[in-house]
Design an enzyme around this catalytic site. Structure first.
Site, PDB file in Angstrom:
ATOM      1  N   ASP A 102       3.337   3.041 -11.580  1.00  8.77           N
ATOM      2  CA  ASP A 102       3.923   1.816 -11.052  1.00  8.77           C
ATOM      3  C   ASP A 102       3.560   0.648 -11.971  1.00  8.77           C
ATOM      4  O   ASP A 102       2.428   0.579 -12.457  1.00  8.77           O
ATOM      5  CB  ASP A 102       3.401   1.558  -9.629  1.00  8.77           C
ATOM      6  CG  ASP A 102       4.190   0.505  -8.893  1.00  8.77           C
ATOM      7  OD1 ASP A 102       4.124  -0.678  -9.299  1.00  8.77           O
ATOM      8  OD2 ASP A 102       4.872   0.840  -7.916  1.00  8.77           O
ATOM      9  N   VAL A 150      13.497  -0.823  -3.956  1.00  5.83           N
ATOM     10  CA  VAL A 150      14.465  -0.207  -4.857  1.00  5.83           C
ATOM     11  C   VAL A 150      15.275   0.818  -4.063  1.00  5.83           C
ATOM     12  O   VAL A 150      14.691   1.714  -3.458  1.00  5.83           O
ATOM     13  CB  VAL A 150      13.757   0.478  -6.056  1.00  5.83           C
ATOM     14  CG1 VAL A 150      14.770   1.148  -6.973  1.00  5.83           C
ATOM     15  CG2 VAL A 150      12.909  -0.522  -6.837  1.00  5.83           C
ATOM     16  N   HIS A 207      11.906   7.049  -3.475  1.00  3.09           N
ATOM     17  CA  HIS A 207      10.700   7.205  -4.284  1.00  3.09           C
ATOM     18  C   HIS A 207       9.495   7.331  -3.367  1.00  3.09           C
ATOM     19  O   HIS A 207       9.446   6.755  -2.292  1.00  3.09           O
ATOM     20  CB  HIS A 207      10.518   6.037  -5.264  1.00  3.09           C
ATOM     21  CG  HIS A 207      10.526   4.679  -4.641  1.00  3.09           C
ATOM     22  ND1 HIS A 207      11.680   4.077  -4.156  1.00  3.09           N
ATOM     23  CD2 HIS A 207       9.528   3.791  -4.436  1.00  3.09           C
ATOM     24  CE1 HIS A 207      11.382   2.875  -3.680  1.00  3.09           C
ATOM     25  NE2 HIS A 207      10.083   2.684  -3.829  1.00  3.09           N
ATOM     26  N   HIS A 266       5.436   6.843  -3.273  1.00  3.35           N
ATOM     27  CA  HIS A 266       4.251   6.259  -3.906  1.00  3.35           C
ATOM     28  C   HIS A 266       3.075   7.196  -3.645  1.00  3.35           C
ATOM     29  O   HIS A 266       2.820   7.550  -2.494  1.00  3.35           O
ATOM     30  CB  HIS A 266       3.902   4.900  -3.288  1.00  3.35           C
ATOM     31  CG  HIS A 266       4.921   3.837  -3.463  1.00  3.35           C
ATOM     32  ND1 HIS A 266       4.793   2.851  -4.404  1.00  3.35           N
ATOM     33  CD2 HIS A 266       6.079   3.588  -2.803  1.00  3.35           C
ATOM     34  CE1 HIS A 266       5.826   2.033  -4.320  1.00  3.35           C
ATOM     35  NE2 HIS A 266       6.622   2.462  -3.352  1.00  3.35           N
TER      36      HIS A 266
END
Length: 127
Positions: A35, A106, A110, A112
């Protein structure tokens, strides 16, 4: 439910090679990279290469091969980053923000993976 995918999002651009990333690992169906604004000593994003907007879109519409490959890459990242429970490591948090209430920034699914320290409570306690 409709999942409208925006091909101009930053992760789509990373997948096309238009924007560089600090790659951690890659597989046939997924990419993992650091990130750019890490929130923990380990902060890696894992994204599918397919056009999926969110966790529920991916879970409902990805092929079995994409889902298995994505999950296996997540396991590889946890191991390579030293946060998985193998070898006496202390663990990690996996977060998938989804939609406006989940504060998804976004519009490309995704996950994390955060670790390297105690993450604290998942949400602030309500009165």
């Amino acid at each position: 439910m409709a999942f409208d995918y925006d091909d101009t999002n930053i992760f789509a651009r990373i997948l096309r090679g238009e924007i560089p990333c600090d790659k951690v690992a890659e597989s046939d169906h997924a990419l993992a990279f650091r990130d750019i604004r890490p929130q923990a000593p380990v902060h890696v994003l894992v994204i599918p290469k397919g056009r999926y907007v969110s966790f529920d879109d991916f879970a409902a519409n990805a092929s079995d091969a994409e889902i298995v490959d994505f999950m296996r890459l997540c396991a590889r990242v946890c191991e390579s980053e030293g946060v998985g429970l193998d070898g006496g490591n202390q663990g990690f948090r996996a977060i998938a923000n989804t939609g406006p209430h989940g504060v998804q920034e976004v519009p490309h699914y995704h996950l994390h993976i955060l670790g390297g320290r105690v993450m604290g409570p998942m949400l602030p306690r309500q009165g």
